[in-house]
Design an enzyme around this catalytic site. Structure first.
Site, PDB file in Angstrom:
ATOM      1  N   THR A  83      22.395  -4.095  -5.095  1.00  0.00           N
ATOM      2  CA  THR A  83      23.725  -4.610  -4.734  1.00  0.00           C
ATOM      3  C   THR A  83      23.758  -5.077  -3.274  1.00  0.00           C
ATOM      4  O   THR A  83      24.488  -6.006  -2.940  1.00  0.00           O
ATOM      5  CB  THR A  83      24.833  -3.559  -4.968  1.00  0.00           C
ATOM      6  OG1 THR A  83      24.605  -2.430  -4.123  1.00  0.00           O
ATOM      7  CG2 THR A  83      24.901  -3.136  -6.422  1.00  0.00           C
ATOM      8  N   HIS A 119      21.489   2.159   5.710  1.00  0.00           N
ATOM      9  CA  HIS A 119      21.470   3.571   5.310  1.00  0.00           C
ATOM     10  C   HIS A 119      22.898   4.024   5.016  1.00  0.00           C
ATOM     11  O   HIS A 119      23.806   3.729   5.802  1.00  0.00           O
ATOM     12  CB  HIS A 119      20.848   4.437   6.416  1.00  0.00           C
ATOM     13  CG  HIS A 119      20.716   5.862   6.004  1.00  0.00           C
ATOM     14  ND1 HIS A 119      19.726   6.300   5.155  1.00  0.00           N
ATOM     15  CD2 HIS A 119      21.494   6.938   6.275  1.00  0.00           C
ATOM     16  CE1 HIS A 119      19.889   7.587   4.925  1.00  0.00           C
ATOM     17  NE2 HIS A 119      20.954   8.005   5.597  1.00  0.00           N
TER      18      HIS A 119
HETATM   19  C1  GAR Z   1      22.345   1.942  -1.005  1.00  0.00           C
HETATM   20  O1  GAR Z   1      23.410   2.839  -0.937  1.00  0.00           O
HETATM   21  C2  GAR Z   1      21.508   2.006   0.266  1.00  0.00           C
HETATM   22  O2  GAR Z   1      22.267   2.191   1.406  1.00  0.00           O
HETATM   23  C3  GAR Z   1      20.669   3.211  -0.015  1.00  0.00           C
HETATM   24  O3  GAR Z   1      20.347   3.135  -1.388  1.00  0.00           O
HETATM   25  C4  GAR Z   1      21.341   2.374  -2.071  1.00  0.00           C
HETATM   26  C5  GAR Z   1      20.671   1.203  -2.746  1.00  0.00           C
HETATM   27  O4  GAR Z   1      21.580   0.489  -3.534  1.00  0.00           O
HETATM   28  N1  GAR Z   1      19.500   3.222   0.815  1.00  0.00           N
HETATM   29  C6  GAR Z   1      18.928   4.345   1.241  1.00  0.00           C
HETATM   30  O5  GAR Z   1      19.318   5.448   0.924  1.00  0.00           O
HETATM   31  C7  GAR Z   1      17.741   4.149   2.158  1.00  0.00           C
HETATM   32  N2  GAR Z   1      17.412   5.360   2.837  1.00  0.00           N
HETATM   33  P1  GAR Z   1      21.308  -1.045  -3.933  1.00  0.00           P
HETATM   34  O6  GAR Z   1      19.911  -1.103  -4.545  1.00  0.00           O
HETATM   35  O7  GAR Z   1      22.379  -1.334  -4.949  1.00  0.00           O
HETATM   36  O8  GAR Z   1      21.431  -1.876  -2.696  1.00  0.00           O
END
Ligand code: GAR
Length: 207
Positions: free
Chosen positions: A13, A109
């Site tokens: 996302t 993050h």
């Molecule tokens: C998001 O919330 C991002 O901030 C987090 O994982 C999710 C990925 O969602 N990242 C971390 O925790 C990195 N340490 P997405 O694939 O839908 O962007």
């Protein structure tokens, strides 16, 4: 125009938020490749829908972590990327990768760093930890990546309220909607416009 390489592991996302901002003309850049360590990451489908080149590069394909990192570095160098973004990328890379793209890697993050970050804090685990601590405010942070996990210079942060009855899933959704999808494209825009300067580990905005 800035060439952007993206590393992903999951739903994508945040990648979508960057793609949308580019399509809307808000970021003066182009995503030249989306690389996942997981073959089945939905983020790869999102990239394909926008005709962006994708690749699956996993540490499983190499005999050592060192070779895995070399492959990632070679891949992005061959594409001449001026910025690498970690958009929900769950692998902790070493100083080798960070040094290859010094001050040219940006991570999102899902907490207000320095809370709930570092090794073991990723994805839903971050929100579980925030709820277990009982914090009343959490949020998201965009920062440059250095040789440690989540320690690099902070570019932007946005706070989000924690509400009574929140589950990790509900809180994750609110943090994404109210903070991540807002500050991540904004940070990439500022980088593309060369408005970010790092001095003594502190990011300063220049206009
Ligand atoms: C998001 O919330 C991002 O901030 C987090 O994982 C999710 C990925 O969602 N990242 C971390 O925790 C990195 N340490 P997405 O694939 O839908 O962007």
């Amino acid at each position: 125009m800035l060439k952007i390489g993206v590393l992903v592991s999951g739903g994508g996302t945040n990648l979508q938020a960057i793609i949308d901002a580019i399509d809307a003309g808000k970021i003066n850049g182009e995503i030249v490749a989306v690389v996942s360590n997981r073959k089945d990451a939905y983020a790869l489908e999102r990239a394909k829908k926008h005709n962006i080149e994708t690749a699956w590069i996993s540490k499983k394909q190499f005999v050592s972590f060192d070779e895995y990192e070399d492959a990632l570095i070679d891949y992005f160098k061959a594409k001449n990327v001026g910025l690498v973004i970690f958009a929900g990328f769950m692998v902790i890379l070493t100083s080798k990768f960070a040094d290859a793209f010094k001050n040219k890697i940006i991570n999102i993050h899902p907490s207000l760093i320095p809370s709930f970050c570092g090794k073991g804090f990723y994805g839903l685990k971050v929100h579980e930890a925030a709820l277990a601590k009982g914090v009343k405010v959490t949020g998201a942070t965009v920062h440059f990546v250095d040789s440690e996990a989540d320690t690099g210079p902070i570019i932007l942060q946005k706070a989000v309220e924690v509400k009574e009855g929140d589950t990790p899933e509900i809180l994750q959704k609110r943090v994404m909607e109210q903070a991540e999808w807002v500050i991540f494209p904004e940070a990439v825009r500022l980088f593309a416009e060369e408005k970010l300067v790092v001095e003594n580990n502190i990011v300063r905005r220049v206009d």
